[in-house]
Design an enzyme around this catalytic site. Structure first.
Site, short mmCIF file in Angstrom:
data_model
loop_
_atom_site.label_atom_id
_atom_site.label_comp_id
_atom_site.label_asym_id
_atom_site.label_seq_id
_atom_site.Cartn_x
_atom_site.Cartn_y
_atom_site.Cartn_z
N THR A 97 0.83 -1.19 0.00
CA THR A 97 0.00 0.00 0.00
C THR A 97 0.87 1.25 0.00
O THR A 97 2.01 1.22 0.45
CB THR A 97 -0.98 0.01 1.20
N THR A 98 0.31 2.33 -0.55
CA THR A 98 1.02 3.60 -0.63
C THR A 98 0.69 4.43 0.61
O THR A 98 -0.46 4.83 0.78
CB THR A 98 0.54 4.40 -1.87
N GLU A 223 4.60 -2.06 -17.97
CA GLU A 223 3.13 -2.03 -18.12
C GLU A 223 2.72 -1.25 -19.36
O GLU A 223 1.59 -1.37 -19.84
CB GLU A 223 2.49 -1.34 -16.91
#
Ligand code: 5GP
Length: 358
Positions: A97-98, A223
């Site tokens: 998580t950020t 990506e």
């Protein structure tokens, strides 16, 4: 699918805010709708939509963050996400998580992470081992028998994500926070966020420092087509990379010779159209080359999937049977970032499951 749910599994690429139950997101949206902060009917169909481009996914994350960024909510979603993974027999989870700062509600990156830890501590439906053993209060032995039933246990370790929108200073702050929280189960750093935003050179100093200090690193890599960045990331030799969709032959060759493990997120790659269809997914090439890979969900909520669902998809798309799928899951033990003691315990879970399989 039942045997894939029952099989022990390791999840190494799951974003906390991407893994929230739809029902929970809708509940948050309804509350904010009632307060007049958002228009619920506008938001409802965005949450329930299943096919999204990569660009739309990042717009959805901005919405999710409006709904979830307060301490109580972060604690709740952490609890639910871990419970959901444990329910499908994920025995080791690296949750990323950020850490977020929101001055208007007195949230610092540190207090955000305290709320995550609070979520881990608050779980009482399964045993959660989230910190190095001497410090982990809630932990008890595997397969603890209570009321005649086997109680599930899940190991959870944390990765702190650097968002590609951040500056070098902000990235460094996240790394320093990760170092401070090592005793609470933080094992590494992830680089994620919108891949068309930010430059590798912005994050490199913080990632280099993190590694020098003994943290493990995983990078979202390839990506979007970006040969220069992919090359620089591979040269950095991270502990793992995620996705690897837009690799040309040269980068694929480099990846294979470097043996950098790849976190494969089939549904995410297909839904965001990073890969045209499952039959041309690079899973097959890497699997046949015996390259280290791990199937992951990425964002189980956003992409309406589960880890068992990802195994099921791989099994049917690439014609892999029970033994192959079990071996694929078992091999992932070697790719986890936790210490050797945890790794050994996870190996033993698979050994015990293998005896039952025979
Ligand atoms: P959080 O870090 O807020 O718990 O989880 C959501 C965040 O993870 C998103 O805002 C984004 O930064 C990152 N994320 C989730 N899924 C993806 C993905 O597929 N690709 C990339 N690059 N980042 C992602």
């Amino acid at each position: 699918m039942d045997w894939l749910v029952a099989m022990p599994k390791v999840e190494l690429h799951a974003h906390l805010n991407g893994s929230i139950r739809d029902s929970t997101l809708l509940e948050f949206a309804r509350v904010l709708g009632e307060k007049g902060t958002i228009n619920f009917s506008d938001v409802e169909h965005v949450i329930l939509k299943s096919d999204r481009s990569l660009r739309e996914v990042f717009k959805l994350f901005d919405l999710i963050h409006i709904l979830t960024t307060d301490h109580k909510t972060v604690t709740r979603i952490t609890k639910e996400v871990v419970e959901d993974f444990a329910a499908e027999n994920v025995v080791y989870l690296e949750l990323r998580t950020t850490p977020k700062r929101n001055d208007s509600i007195g949230m610092s990156k540190h207090s955000y992470m305290d709320a995550v830890i609070e979520g881990l501590r608050s779980i009482n439906t399964v045993d959660v081992d989230f910190a190095p053993h001497k410090l982990c209060e809630g932990s008890s032995h595997m397969n603890d028998m209570s009321n005649g039933t086997v109680r599930k246990k899940i190991y959870v370790r944390l990765l702190l994500s650097i968002d590609r929108r951040e500056t070098t200073e902000a990235a460094m702050e996240t790394v320093k926070l990760a170092l401070e929280m090592r005793d609470l189960g933080v094992v590494g750093i992830d680089l994620s966020g919108n891949p068309i935003v930010g430059e590798w050179s912005t994050f490199f100093p913080a990632l280099k420092f993190a590694r020098e200090q003994g943290l493990s690193i995983t990078l979202h890599c390839g990506e979007v087509p970006n040969k220069k960045e992919i090359q620089a990331m591979l040269d950095f030799l991270p502990g793992r990379i995620g996705h690897a969709c837009f690799f040309e032959e040269e980068e694929m060759g480099k990846l294979k010779s470097s043996k950098i493990p790849v976190e494969i997120c089939l549904t995410s790659n297909i839904r965001t159209a990073s890969i045209a269809s499952i039959d041309v997914h690079h899973f097959a090439d890497l699997y046949n080359a015996k390259h280290p890979i791990v199937l992951c969900t990425d964002d189980a909520g956003v992409f309406s999937t589960s880890l068992s669902g990802e195994y099921s998809l791989a099994s049917s798309a690439f014609d892999l049977g029970k033994k192959e799928m079990f071996q694929l899951a078992r091999n992932t033990t070697e790719l986890i970032f936790a210490d050797d003691e945890v790794k050994q315990e996870v190996r033993e879970i698979f050994e015990s499951a293998a005896r039952k399989l025979d």
